[in-house]
Design a protein around this motif. Structure first.
Motif, PDB file in Angstrom:
ATOM      1  N   TYR A 185      11.215  14.903  57.328  1.00 23.96           N
ATOM      2  CA  TYR A 185      11.722  16.144  56.757  1.00 23.96           C
ATOM      3  C   TYR A 185      10.977  16.480  55.467  1.00 23.96           C
ATOM      4  CZ  TYR A 185      14.712  19.661  54.724  1.00 23.96           C
ATOM      5  OH  TYR A 185      15.158  20.825  54.150  1.00 23.96           O
ATOM      6  N   HIS A 186      10.848  15.489  54.579  1.00 26.16           N
ATOM      7  CA  HIS A 186      10.180  15.742  53.300  1.00 26.16           C
ATOM      8  C   HIS A 186       8.689  16.037  53.489  1.00 26.16           C
ATOM      9  CE1 HIS A 186      13.770  14.903  51.133  1.00 26.16           C
ATOM     10  NE2 HIS A 186      13.831  13.655  51.517  1.00 26.16           N
ATOM     11  N   ASP A 187       8.063  15.348  54.449  1.00 29.97           N
ATOM     12  CA  ASP A 187       6.613  15.510  54.633  1.00 29.97           C
ATOM     13  C   ASP A 187       6.253  16.801  55.353  1.00 29.97           C
ATOM     14  OD1 ASP A 187       6.193  13.151  53.406  1.00 29.97           O
ATOM     15  OD2 ASP A 187       5.670  11.997  55.194  1.00 29.97           O
ATOM     16  N   VAL A 188       7.118  17.261  56.221  1.00 29.15           N
ATOM     17  CA  VAL A 188       6.754  18.392  57.082  1.00 29.15           C
ATOM     18  C   VAL A 188       7.620  19.629  56.826  1.00 29.15           C
ATOM     19  CG1 VAL A 188       6.449  19.151  59.466  1.00 29.15           C
ATOM     20  CG2 VAL A 188       5.950  16.773  58.861  1.00 29.15           C
ATOM     21  N   THR A 189       8.913  19.482  57.079  1.00 31.29           N
ATOM     22  CA  THR A 189       9.793  20.655  57.071  1.00 31.29           C
ATOM     23  C   THR A 189       9.988  21.227  55.667  1.00 31.29           C
ATOM     24  OG1 THR A 189      10.897  19.698  58.970  1.00 31.29           O
ATOM     25  CG2 THR A 189      12.027  21.509  57.880  1.00 31.29           C
ATOM     26  N   GLU A 190      10.018  20.339  54.684  1.00 34.35           N
ATOM     27  CA  GLU A 190      10.306  20.801  53.331  1.00 34.35           C
ATOM     28  C   GLU A 190       9.232  21.752  52.778  1.00 34.35           C
ATOM     29  OE1 GLU A 190      11.149  17.704  50.445  1.00 34.35           O
ATOM     30  OE2 GLU A 190      13.169  18.520  50.241  1.00 34.35           O
ATOM     31  N   HIS A 191       8.045  21.744  53.385  1.00 31.72           N
ATOM     32  CA  HIS A 191       7.006  22.692  52.953  1.00 31.72           C
ATOM     33  C   HIS A 191       7.446  24.139  53.166  1.00 31.72           C
ATOM     34  CE1 HIS A 191       4.114  19.670  52.007  1.00 31.72           C
ATOM     35  NE2 HIS A 191       4.175  19.137  53.208  1.00 31.72           N
ATOM     36  N   LEU A 192       8.455  24.316  53.990  1.00 29.29           N
ATOM     37  CA  LEU A 192       8.947  25.675  54.233  1.00 29.29           C
ATOM     38  C   LEU A 192       9.688  26.227  53.010  1.00 29.29           C
ATOM     39  CD1 LEU A 192      10.189  25.252  57.888  1.00 29.29           C
ATOM     40  CD2 LEU A 192       8.414  26.850  57.149  1.00 29.29           C
ATOM     41  N   LYS A 193      10.118  25.329  52.115  1.00 29.50           N
ATOM     42  CA  LYS A 193      10.848  25.814  50.929  1.00 29.50           C
ATOM     43  C   LYS A 193       9.986  26.715  50.052  1.00 29.50           C
ATOM     44  CE  LYS A 193      13.505  22.937  48.700  1.00 29.50           C
ATOM     45  NZ  LYS A 193      14.027  21.640  48.173  1.00 29.50           N
ATOM     46  N   PRO A 194       8.809  26.219  49.581  1.00 32.22           N
ATOM     47  CA  PRO A 194       7.969  27.139  48.798  1.00 32.22           C
ATOM     48  C   PRO A 194       7.523  28.358  49.603  1.00 32.22           C
ATOM     49  CG  PRO A 194       6.845  25.031  49.192  1.00 32.22           C
ATOM     50  CD  PRO A 194       8.257  24.859  49.621  1.00 32.22           C
ATOM     51  N   TYR A 195       7.340  28.146  50.912  1.00 32.87           N
ATOM     52  CA  TYR A 195       6.906  29.244  51.784  1.00 32.87           C
ATOM     53  C   TYR A 195       7.923  30.391  51.749  1.00 32.87           C
ATOM     54  CZ  TYR A 195       5.647  31.547  56.215  1.00 32.87           C
ATOM     55  OH  TYR A 195       5.291  32.463  57.177  1.00 32.87           O
ATOM     56  N   TYR A 196       9.197  30.054  51.898  1.00 31.09           N
ATOM     57  CA  TYR A 196      10.222  31.099  51.898  1.00 31.09           C
ATOM     58  C   TYR A 196      10.602  31.547  50.491  1.00 31.09           C
ATOM     59  CZ  TYR A 196      10.913  30.813  56.929  1.00 31.09           C
ATOM     60  OH  TYR A 196      10.728  30.875  58.282  1.00 31.09           O
ATOM     61  N   LYS A 197      10.400  30.647  49.529  1.00 34.57           N
ATOM     62  CA  LYS A 197      10.682  31.022  48.146  1.00 34.57           C
ATOM     63  C   LYS A 197       9.753  32.159  47.730  1.00 34.57           C
ATOM     64  CE  LYS A 197      11.755  29.002  43.727  1.00 34.57           C
ATOM     65  NZ  LYS A 197      11.685  27.852  42.843  1.00 34.57           N
ATOM     66  N   GLU A 198       8.501  32.027  48.140  1.00 38.18           N
ATOM     67  CA  GLU A 198       7.520  33.049  47.819  1.00 38.18           C
ATOM     68  C   GLU A 198       7.904  34.400  48.428  1.00 38.18           C
ATOM     69  OE1 GLU A 198       2.901  32.991  48.693  1.00 38.18           O
ATOM     70  OE2 GLU A 198       3.580  31.261  47.539  1.00 38.18           O
ATOM     71  N   GLN A 199       8.568  34.351  49.564  1.00 42.60           N
ATOM     72  CA  GLN A 199       9.019  35.591  50.210  1.00 42.60           C
ATOM     73  C   GLN A 199      10.326  36.101  49.586  1.00 42.60           C
ATOM     74  OE1 GLN A 199       9.393  35.380  54.458  1.00 42.60           O
ATOM     75  NE2 GLN A 199       7.412  34.385  54.755  1.00 42.60           N
ATOM     76  N   GLY A 200      10.867  35.333  48.643  1.00 44.78           N
ATOM     77  CA  GLY A 200      12.124  35.731  48.007  1.00 44.78           C
ATOM     78  C   GLY A 200      13.330  35.555  48.913  1.00 44.78           C
ATOM     79  N   LYS A 201      13.218  34.688  49.914  1.00 39.30           N
ATOM     80  CA  LYS A 201      14.315  34.550  50.880  1.00 39.30           C
ATOM     81  C   LYS A 201      15.102  33.249  50.734  1.00 39.30           C
ATOM     82  CE  LYS A 201      12.320  37.359  54.576  1.00 39.30           C
ATOM     83  NZ  LYS A 201      12.711  38.627  53.982  1.00 39.30           N
TER      84      LYS A 201
END
Ligand SMILES: [Zn+2]
Length: 232
Positions: A185-201
């Motif tokens: 989860y930390h190595d793969v899925t958690e990268h989606l956090k900055p990805y969606y943060k940048e989209q403001g979501k």
């Protein structure tokens, strides 16, 4: 309301997704569940997946293999086209990596669908290991219990063929397996956090020990999203 749920295994995101699905009257779409339903090789009600796609999923799942991102996104596309998704949906278990996140964005864009929020349930790793290691399962009736929080009630015992007498621990809930899944989860899925943060979501809610507190925080966070939606 169109939501993506994000959170480690054992964070309680599935519980929240189920609850929000009832609250908003929108389906909870779990890719894991869809794949399990497709393992028999039959079309799901209302869906129009090509038979070769169904056969491939069925063979992958039955052999314990992962379904490719390409096929997964086809299943999602098919699923969100069903009439019950008209007012929204909650994606649970997808996307789980950046390529899937990008594929989902492309799909939503293609259908002019706006994603309202990505709701992350954040729970510290040691709390997750503790929580999952107390989980027990009754093979006779399929119910899940918890040593500290939720043991079988009289009513549940009465409706179980074996009275929920032999509770077992799933391999998935054993501490060493949980720790491995958390690393993924930390190595793969958690990268989606900055990805969606940048989209403001991205909305992060801390998953607390007391479920009511988590529920309250989730509801508050989503109420402001809904308010913005109505005003927009
Ligand atoms: Zn039982």
């Amino acid at each position: 309301m169109r939501l993506v749920m994000l959170g480690a295994p054992g964070s309680g995101k599935g519980t929240q997704a189920e609850r929000l699905s009832k609250k908003y009257g929108i389906p909870q779409i779990s890719t894991g569940e869809l794949f399990r339903s497709l393992r028999k090789g039959e079309q799901l009600p209302g869906m129009s997946l090509p038979q070769e796609v169904i056969d491939e999923i069925s063979s992958l799942i039955n052999n314990g293999c992962f379904v490719s991102d390409d096929i997964t996104i086809q299943v999602i596309e098919n699923r969100i086209a069903l009439p019950d998704c008209e007012n929204g949906f909650i994606l649970d278990g997808f996307p789980r990596n950046i390529p899937q996140g990008e594929a989902l964005d492309a799909l939503l864009k293609k259908h002019s669908i706006h994603l309202d929020a990505v709701l992350e349930i954040d729970v510290p790793d040691d709390a997750i290991v503790d929580r999952l290691s107390g989980r027990r399962y009754c093979p006779a009736c399929g119910r899940t219990y918890h040593l500290d929080a939720k043991m079988p009630t009289e009513e549940e015992r009465a409706t179980c063929p074996e009275g929920c007498r032999n509770l077992i621990q799933r391999d998935d809930d054993k501490p060493e397996v949980v720790k491995k899944r958390l690393v993924t989860y930390h190595d793969v899925t958690e990268h989606l956090k900055p990805y969606y943060k940048e989209q403001g979501k991205l909305i992060t809610v801390v998953g607390r020990k007391k479920l009511e507190k988590t529920i309250r925080d989730v509801d508050r966070a989503l109420e402001s999203i809904e308010k913005n939606r109505i005003e927009a």
